[in-house]
Design an enzyme around this catalytic site. Structure first.
Site, PDB file in Angstrom:
ATOM      1  N   GLY A   7       0.820  -1.205   0.000  1.00  0.00           N
ATOM      2  CA  GLY A   7       0.000   0.000   0.000  1.00  0.00           C
ATOM      3  C   GLY A   7       0.853   1.253   0.000  1.00  0.00           C
ATOM      4  O   GLY A   7       2.078   1.193  -0.068  1.00  0.00           O
ATOM      5  N   ALA A   8       0.157   2.402   0.076  1.00  0.00           N
ATOM      6  CA  ALA A   8       0.861   3.683   0.074  1.00  0.00           C
ATOM      7  C   ALA A   8       1.689   3.862   1.343  1.00  0.00           C
ATOM      8  O   ALA A   8       2.752   4.477   1.331  1.00  0.00           O
ATOM      9  CB  ALA A   8      -0.150   4.821  -0.041  1.00  0.00           C
ATOM     10  N   ASP A 115     -10.963   0.910   9.183  1.00  0.00           N
ATOM     11  CA  ASP A 115     -11.073   0.307   7.840  1.00  0.00           C
ATOM     12  C   ASP A 115     -11.829  -1.021   7.931  1.00  0.00           C
ATOM     13  O   ASP A 115     -11.326  -2.066   7.539  1.00  0.00           O
ATOM     14  CB  ASP A 115      -9.678   0.098   7.253  1.00  0.00           C
TER      15      ASP A 115
END
Length: 200
Positions: A7-8, A115
């Protein structure tokens, strides 16, 4: 070594049966700030996992915490994303209720996951595990709990629309059994209405 996700903010990989989550360096940030952010977020996520476990919520066991890395147990099971689509109605209702209880315990303990999607929930040996607390934080605000629930509802709408009401209704029953705070649902409805108004 097998990469699970990239991911980022972080890379998650498996090495010798251990999951390692490593927060990646950001070239666009001032080096000192980047280091402090990665260190703080790593510590915070580890603390969230430890606290969640203390409240009886199945999460991966932490093996070691390093500067920018968390080493934890590999939960080998099936993501609820697939389980919900493949199982029968009774199993789906039961799992949704259990999941609601887990999130209720989480919120009662002052933890926001950040999330809540069925990709971050794993069924292992009949037990639901919550994973990836990377966007999580500690809070006692009704607004934050309401937003957490809304993220989950929207993820159900996107991924399990066919079973949305079935999953959501049973999830809420489980949630209120553990966290008897109806204000969270009232606030969630207000946020939903605000969202619909903005979308117009």
């Amino acid at each position: 070594m097998e990469t699970l996700s990239r991911g980022a903010e972080a890379i998650i990989y498996v090495d010798s049966g251990i999951v390692i989550k490593e927060r990646v360096k950001k070239g666009y940030r001032i080096p000192e700030l980047d280091e402090e952010l990665r260190k703080t977020r790593t510590r915070r996520e580890a603390k969230l996992l430890l606290e969640a476990r203390r409240y009886g919520i199945p999460v991966p066991k932490i093996i070691e915490i390093e500067k920018f890395r968390i080493k934890m147990e590999y939960v080998s099971g099936k993501k609820l994303k697939y389980v919900f689509e493949e199982c029968g109605e009774e199993t789906r209702k039961k799992l949704a209720h259990e999941l609601g209880e887990l999130v209720g315990k989480l919120h009662a303990g002052g933890i926001v996951h950040g999330d809540l999607t069925t990709s971050n929930m794993i069924l292992k040996d009949g037990e639901v595990y919550l994973i990836d607390f990377g966007l999580g934080f500690f809070s006692t605000r009704i607004e934050d709990f309401a937003t957490d629930l809304l993220v989950f509802k929207e993820s159900l709408r996107a991924t399990h629309n066919k079973y949305l009401n079935e999953i959501w209704d049973n999830f809420i029953k489980g949630y209120l059994a553990e966290f008897r705070e109806k204000k969270v649902l009232e606030q969630m409805e207000k946020i939903e209405k605000r969202g619909r108004y903005v979308k117009r």
